[in-house]
Every structure is written in structure tokens, then in C-alpha cells.
Write a protein that holds these residues in place. Sequence first.
Motif, PDB file in Angstrom:
ATOM      1  N   SER A   1      -7.672  34.182  38.761  1.00 12.53           N
ATOM      2  CA  SER A   1      -7.347  34.416  37.356  1.00 12.53           C
ATOM      3  C   SER A   1      -7.284  33.121  36.539  1.00 12.53           C
ATOM      4  N   ALA A   2      -7.067  31.989  37.194  1.00 18.76           N
ATOM      5  CA  ALA A   2      -6.976  30.705  36.476  1.00 18.76           C
ATOM      6  C   ALA A   2      -8.284  29.928  36.534  1.00 18.76           C
ATOM      7  N   VAL A   3      -9.397  30.612  36.848  1.00 15.69           N
ATOM      8  CA  VAL A   3     -10.657  29.901  37.050  1.00 15.69           C
ATOM      9  C   VAL A   3     -11.113  29.167  35.792  1.00 15.69           C
ATOM     10  N   ALA A   4     -10.688  29.608  34.601  1.00 10.75           N
ATOM     11  CA  ALA A   4     -11.073  28.900  33.371  1.00 10.75           C
ATOM     12  C   ALA A   4     -10.587  27.466  33.409  1.00 10.75           C
ATOM     13  N   TRP A   5      -9.364  27.242  33.910  1.00  5.98           N
ATOM     14  CA  TRP A   5      -8.852  25.866  33.988  1.00  5.98           C
ATOM     15  C   TRP A   5      -9.738  25.034  34.910  1.00  5.98           C
ATOM     16  N   TYR A   6     -10.061  25.580  36.065  1.00  4.74           N
ATOM     17  CA  TYR A   6     -10.852  24.826  37.039  1.00  4.74           C
ATOM     18  C   TYR A   6     -12.266  24.545  36.511  1.00  4.74           C
ATOM     19  N   THR A   7     -12.807  25.471  35.746  1.00  4.76           N
ATOM     20  CA  THR A   7     -14.129  25.248  35.168  1.00  4.76           C
ATOM     21  C   THR A   7     -14.070  24.178  34.087  1.00  4.76           C
ATOM     22  N   ALA A   8     -13.028  24.234  33.253  1.00  6.25           N
ATOM     23  CA  ALA A   8     -12.859  23.205  32.220  1.00  6.25           C
ATOM     24  C   ALA A   8     -12.638  21.838  32.857  1.00  6.25           C
ATOM     25  N   PHE A   9     -11.894  21.810  33.954  1.00  9.27           N
ATOM     26  CA  PHE A   9     -11.691  20.538  34.657  1.00  9.27           C
ATOM     27  C   PHE A   9     -13.009  20.008  35.209  1.00  9.27           C
ATOM     28  N   ALA A  10     -13.869  20.901  35.690  1.00 13.44           N
ATOM     29  CA  ALA A  10     -15.186  20.477  36.176  1.00 13.44           C
ATOM     30  C   ALA A  10     -15.992  19.852  35.047  1.00 13.44           C
ATOM     31  N   TYR A  11     -15.925  20.426  33.865  1.00 15.34           N
ATOM     32  CA  TYR A  11     -16.630  19.834  32.717  1.00 15.34           C
ATOM     33  C   TYR A  11     -16.059  18.459  32.375  1.00 15.34           C
ATOM     34  N   PHE A  12     -14.739  18.338  32.439  1.00 23.00           N
ATOM     35  CA  PHE A  12     -14.106  17.040  32.168  1.00 23.00           C
ATOM     36  C   PHE A  12     -14.560  16.003  33.193  1.00 23.00           C
ATOM     37  N   LYS A  13     -14.529  16.374  34.466  1.00 19.16           N
ATOM     38  CA  LYS A  13     -14.922  15.452  35.528  1.00 19.16           C
ATOM     39  C   LYS A  13     -16.369  15.004  35.362  1.00 19.16           C
ATOM     40  N   LEU A  14     -17.261  15.970  35.076  1.00 18.77           N
ATOM     41  CA  LEU A  14     -18.668  15.609  34.899  1.00 18.77           C
ATOM     42  C   LEU A  14     -18.882  14.769  33.645  1.00 18.77           C
ATOM     43  N   ALA A  15     -18.100  15.032  32.599  1.00 18.04           N
ATOM     44  CA  ALA A  15     -18.196  14.206  31.398  1.00 18.04           C
ATOM     45  C   ALA A  15     -17.844  12.759  31.726  1.00 18.04           C
ATOM     46  N   VAL A  16     -16.803  12.564  32.538  1.00 14.72           N
ATOM     47  CA  VAL A  16     -16.394  11.214  32.928  1.00 14.72           C
ATOM     48  C   VAL A  16     -17.465  10.553  33.799  1.00 14.72           C
TER      49      VAL A  16
END
Length: 341
Positions: free
Chosen positions: A286-301
Motif C-alpha cells: 500500500s505504500a509503494v508510492a513512497w518507494y517509487t518516489a524514492f526511486a525517482y529521487f535516487k535516480l535523479a541524484v
Amino acid sequence: MTTTDNPPGLDLERLRAHVDRERPGLTAGPLTGRLIEGGRSNLTYAVTDGASRWVVRRPPLGHVLATAHDMGREFTVLAGLHPTPVPVPEPLLLGQDDTVIGAPFYLMEHVDGTPYRTVEQLAALGPERTRGVVLSLVDTLVDLHAVDPAAAGLADFGRPEGFLERQLRRWNKQLAASRNRELPGIDELSTRLGARLPASGAPTVVHGDYRLDNVLVGPDDRIRAVLDWEMSTLGDPLTDLGLLVMYSERLPVENSPVPTSSGAPGHPDPAELISRYAQRSGRDTSAVAWYTAFAYFKLAVILEGIHYRFTLGQTVGAGFDRIGTLVPVFIDRGLTILKEG
């Protein structure tokens, strides 16, 4: 011993002499080898004696941070996972000092298979086979997260307590080290992620960079080997799922230098991948949106770091000149997912 042409970073005569000492009888003659293109971190070589084939992994040329390119960790996780249902190459030999080829390295078996990196490659399979390949990728991830770390000898492979907090701190530190231009929204994304940290479930072995072009697919469309374990550890398994979901989304970027195959006909959409993972693993997603947003943040970095090195003239090659334009896209998408999730 016959002299062979050495690819950059690999002395084949010294390698064979070392292998003959440590694993007598493994090689049957002089070695030849080539650098396998595609990676932007640790170097991978295909090596053969004319009868058998192997793969050698070593840190990039001129590497500085040993912890970022730890051959021992990769070898350990492969050794732990090889007896499990997770398909990984068999690790054969670990060289932990610089005396053989100028850097630590390990030797593993060669696995036949195809790394699908582009929409065009998948499209050639047709929609039905493409769907099967991608769903097999999800099923293999479920198998990985079902491995008992202690039973696999990996109980000390990481520190799962406070994993997400440490991950966020790590990537903020990475950002600070390469930040030399305005990046609207990235501080807001980091702050929102920090304010909404989910509670992690039971820790598992996590791959850290789980995506289609880091596996080899056999002619039966099954995953034959999961590769590139340099970011693996013990932690929250949904970080792997979030990254896979991110790579399964279609970004509004033409000719992106970041490999993606999500536009291929038959490719399951992110919602189906999440549903399949949840059903087969029994985990709460149910919290997969957070993990997906974190993946975008990590890849942005990560992309900003590549862009920064490119501006300093330290990185050359096709596509690197366009990496910088992707960073704002990843930031915006991460913020959108958090706000909608």
C-alpha cells in the motif's frame, strides 16, 4: 605462455597464472577476453580459454572508494544465493588484493542469456513473450525476497534497522557532493520523503538496482541470471519493487539515454506488476508510492552526479551530454507520485 591481447584493466596472463594456482585444472589454455559494454560502474569481461567461458568483474579504472566497488560483497551475495531458487552465476574465485590485475576482482561462471535493454529488443519478441519476460522478472524478485538471509549465510550482509533513513541520508549526501546548479523541487522531494517514511517490514536481501537490463533472459523467456549485485544489502524489499515500478513507467522523454523498455507492446503496466508482486509475496504494497518516489529521487541524484562529471570532462560517451536534461523530469515525477499517492 602465449601472449594475448589484454582488454583495458585486465592482464590475462597474470589472471590465468592466478587461477591455475587457486583453481588448478579450471583453465585449459591461454585466455582471451573482451570488455562487455553496457555498464557504467564496475567493469565486466567475458573470458575464454577456447573451450570454457567465464566472466570477470573488477572496479572501474582509477576507482577511489573501495566501499563503492566491493568485490567481496558481490562475491558473498552470489555465493549465498547460488544454492537458492534465485538464478545467479556461480562464483568461482575471489581475488581480494591488487597484485593480480591491479584491483580486486572475482571470477564467475558464464551464463547464456540476453539482456533486454531497449523497447526495440523487446518488441521483436512480440506482445505475448514480452509480457511473459516482464512478469518473470517480478516472480524472480519475489523469489529473491523469499530467501532467508540467515539460511543463506547472509545474516550479517547489512544493517536493516533504520534502513530507509540511512538510504535517504546517503542519497542526500551524494546530491550535495555533485550539486553545482539549481535543481527546482529536489529539496522539496527530499523533505517530503523524509516526512513520510513508511514502516519497513521484515528485512530481506535487496538487489538495489533491480531492472530488466540487469538480468539475462533465456530462449524460454525465463530469467537465467540476475547480475550486477554491487548495491545489494539487507533492507526493505519494497525499495526493489519501487525501482522496478519506476523503470516500468513511460516518461515523456524522447530517445532517453536511461535504458527503458516500458513502451514495448505487451509490457505490463506498473499497477499489474505491483499486484502480481503483492499476490505472490503476500507483502503489503500500500505504500509503494513512497518507494517509487524514492526511486525517482535516487535516480535523479545518480544522473546529476553523471551530469556533474560530464561538465568536468570526466565522463565521455554517447548519451552523457543529455543526462542533465533528465534530472528535472525525474524530480517532477517523484513529486507527482508523492502528492498523488
